[in-house]
Motif scaffolding. Structure first.
Motif, short mmCIF file in Angstrom:
data_model
loop_
_atom_site.label_atom_id
_atom_site.label_comp_id
_atom_site.label_asym_id
_atom_site.label_seq_id
_atom_site.Cartn_x
_atom_site.Cartn_y
_atom_site.Cartn_z
N UNK A 60 12.45 -4.76 -16.29
CA UNK A 60 13.80 -5.32 -16.16
C UNK A 60 14.63 -5.02 -17.41
N UNK A 61 13.99 -5.08 -18.56
CA UNK A 61 14.70 -4.82 -19.81
C UNK A 61 15.09 -3.35 -19.92
N UNK A 62 14.24 -2.46 -19.40
CA UNK A 62 14.56 -1.04 -19.42
C UNK A 62 15.89 -0.79 -18.70
N UNK A 63 16.07 -1.39 -17.52
CA UNK A 63 17.26 -1.12 -16.71
C UNK A 63 18.54 -1.64 -17.35
N UNK A 64 18.42 -2.49 -18.35
CA UNK A 64 19.59 -2.97 -19.08
C UNK A 64 20.08 -1.94 -20.10
N UNK A 114 8.81 5.40 -10.38
CA UNK A 114 7.90 6.03 -11.33
C UNK A 114 7.65 5.11 -12.52
N UNK A 115 8.71 4.49 -13.03
CA UNK A 115 8.56 3.57 -14.16
C UNK A 115 7.70 2.37 -13.80
N UNK A 116 7.83 1.91 -12.57
CA UNK A 116 7.04 0.75 -12.12
C UNK A 116 5.55 1.08 -12.12
N UNK A 117 5.21 2.33 -11.74
CA UNK A 117 3.81 2.75 -11.77
C UNK A 117 3.29 2.87 -13.19
N UNK A 134 18.87 3.89 -14.48
CA UNK A 134 17.66 4.16 -13.71
C UNK A 134 17.99 4.16 -12.23
N UNK A 135 17.74 5.30 -11.54
CA UNK A 135 17.95 5.33 -10.10
C UNK A 135 16.68 4.89 -9.39
N UNK A 136 16.71 4.86 -8.06
CA UNK A 136 15.57 4.35 -7.29
C UNK A 136 14.30 5.16 -7.51
N UNK A 137 14.44 6.49 -7.55
CA UNK A 137 13.28 7.35 -7.75
C UNK A 137 12.66 7.14 -9.13
#
Length: 207
Positions: free
Chosen positions: A73-77, A88-91, A81-84
């Motif tokens: 969540x902090x990364x996206x701030x 990948x980041x979630x993995x 970050x798009x869906x694709x």
């Protein structure tokens, strides 16, 4: 002179981590263990900290500093970050990876790459690094602690303390690190590009 905080590598003492975070809040640089090696960190909102990190390492402004974040969540701030990319980041997070992403306006210009407007992002698994980020309350700017003229990062807290006694506010001694670099993946192009192969195996991300 730098302060030394000796902490448990898996359960770092909150009081010591709070004291280290307080030194960061006052504009100091702190050496802390990570998944790969010791790194020097500073607060993102400190205007002079990026310059201080680069001076300590002998780096120019084109060298990517890395943001150590607590979670996805902090990364996206701080990065677009798009869906694709998100999948990948979630993995991959947390883990031994550094991702190059387009920086958002929340990242000061002095921190991002001057022409590409990109930033390195990382969510470490290392408990001491995570505890310091948590105590600081925001992502920390970081760079690997490699002495000028050397190719190898430092891995011993006492040596770091002696070498940088007048440049660091503190050294957090969480024991030796694995000394295996993170895998660096650039996600700003049409397809992910592995820039450096390290501890993270790209095959586990389908790359």
């Amino acid at each position: 002179m730098s302060q030394l905080f000796v902490v448990h590598p898996e359960n770092p003492q909150p009081r010591a981590m709070a004291q280290a975070a307080e030194l960061l809040a006052k504009g100091g640089l702190v050496a802390v263990p990570t998944d790969s090696s010791y790194a020097v960190v500073a607060r993102l909102d400190d205007k002079s900290a990026a310059d201080a990190l680069r001076r300590l390492r002998g780096l120019d402004e084109r060298h990517h500093l890395t943001l150590l974040c607590r979670d996805l969540a902090e990364i996206s701030h701080f990065a677009k970050v798009d869906n694709k990319q998100y999948r990948l980041l979630k993995m991959a997070t947390p883990g031994p990876w550094t991702f190059i992403l387009e920086a958002t306006k929340e990242v000061p210009r002095r921190v991002s790459h001057p022409s590409r407007k990109t930033i390195g992002i990382r969510v470490p698994e290392q408990k001491v690094a995570l505890a310091l980020i948590e105590q600081a309350g925001s992502p920390l700017m970081s760079t690997t602690l490699i002495p000028d003229g050397s190719d190898e990062p430092l891995n011993d807290a006492e040596e770091i303390l002696q070498r940088y006694a007048h440049q660091l506010a503190a050294v957090v001694d969480g024991g030796p690190c694995a000394l295996t670099a993170t895998t660096v993946i650039d996600l700003t192009g049409e397809a992910p590009q592995v820039l450096r192969l390290g501890a993270g195996d790209p095959a586990t991300l389908g790359l």
